[in-house]
Write an enzyme that holds these catalytic residues in place. Sequence first.
Site, short mmCIF file in Angstrom:
data_model
loop_
_atom_site.label_atom_id
_atom_site.label_comp_id
_atom_site.label_asym_id
_atom_site.label_seq_id
_atom_site.Cartn_x
_atom_site.Cartn_y
_atom_site.Cartn_z
CE1 TYR A 28 17.54 10.02 -18.89
CE2 TYR A 28 17.36 9.56 -21.24
CZ TYR A 28 17.61 9.14 -19.94
OH TYR A 28 17.94 7.82 -19.73
CE LYS A 29 20.44 9.51 -16.74
NZ LYS A 29 21.18 8.27 -16.89
NE ARG A 71 21.21 9.18 -8.39
CZ ARG A 71 21.00 8.87 -9.67
NH1 ARG A 71 21.94 8.27 -10.37
NH2 ARG A 71 19.85 9.13 -10.25
#
Length: 441
Positions: free
Chosen positions: A252-253, A401
């Site tokens: 899912y990344k 991030r």
Amino acid sequence: MLCLRVTLRRGEAVPPGYAEIVTTIRTDRGYAGELDAADQLAGFRDRFVRDDESLIYLDGNSLGPLPIATQSRIAEVVREEWGAGLVRSWAGWIELPRRAGDLIGQHLVGAAPGQVAVCDSTTINLYKLASAALDARPGRSVIVTDDDNFPTDRYVLAGIAAQRGCELRMIRTGMNDGVSEDALRAAVDERTAVVSLSHVAYRSGALADMAQITGIAHDAGALMLWDLCHSVGAVPVELDAAGADLAVGCTYKYVNAGPGAPAFLYVRSELQDSMRQPVWGWFGQRDQFAMGPGYDPAPGIERFLTGTPQIIGIAAVQEGARLLGEAGMGRLRAKGVALTELLIGLADEWLAPHGFTVASPRDSARRGAHVTLHHRDAWQLSQALIKAGIVGDYRTPDRLRLGPAPICTRFTDVWDALDALRRIAGDRSYAGLAAERGRVI
Ligand SMILES: *Cc1c(COP(=O)(O)O)cnc(C)c1O
């Protein structure tokens, strides 16, 4: 004009058209526009659903965007395969964990067919493979990982150690630098059964040298288990060539398969028939529908399956892997390096005076596809960015991030995000936001 030397990983070719764009950077927006104009992958941005043209999404390393092809494929699976085909569709579905695994193996992780299966979650796959690795090394009772590994990895390994009375040995890792090979060398010995590490560190983006670290584990007689969650689809991975034994990763990344999409696992073919995983489910059984009295694991990668696979989720994994395969990991890596070089160059130039420091490796050969910035007020800054239509994320204790997924992020997106950040940091408009961390991002 800033001059940056870019070092790609050994043996990694810079595709034509990229050589010049990754060697120097300028800080004007026109320069970012020139990079977009030269970007061979620019067209892939239109392969994703975009609801809000003004949104800048730099969190593809947490939840990737929705590919248009996935939307229609899922609708088709639901309507035709489930709605019309009903239980008859299992004739095709039964092969899906392996077929989708082969697609990931071929396009994304350098694995020959029959070694990857799509199933369960990363957490569960890690539990299965780490347990199987301990059983495959009788007489050895030490698991080695690092203290900055992703939480689920540390918790699962600690749980296995507690359950079995094993020792979990933690290497100390600098938050910005990734795992030290010397520290690993000092930590492994003849009692080590398995070494489990992340290929790209979730916090800093530090990229480990897979072949070298695998070699260190092997020299000690241990098995090597990689977590690829932050590297699959972001950097080229060559599991077979690196001699890796075991790996897990999520989809899912950077694979863009959607929230909770099934994960994958890799078991090197020579090891498969001698390994057993601890969840003795019927999908790992030889001749499953014989409904026999006892568990007899299937030959090959199927023995690492557990229960009924998530068919709709696997369809999304296939679409995500195909799209990345079409873009090509070589081109995605080259663009990822160029995007993060631009990000770091602009951060040095614009953000350092406002109290930011780069908390990711500066050597692109040691860095994945995201960049982390350290700032005392990182939480409030990340909230202010979201309010300004720029989504990155906060990571404890004081980090922002930014993950510009190479397949769909423009160089001007990076420029605009950093420009907004310097403005927000400069006028301190973030200071009025709650300092209390929220539940998720
Ligand atoms: C995202 C991530 C996970 C997530 O595991 P789930 O079981 O999917 O929740 C695990 N490990 C690493 C390194 C990650 O980045």
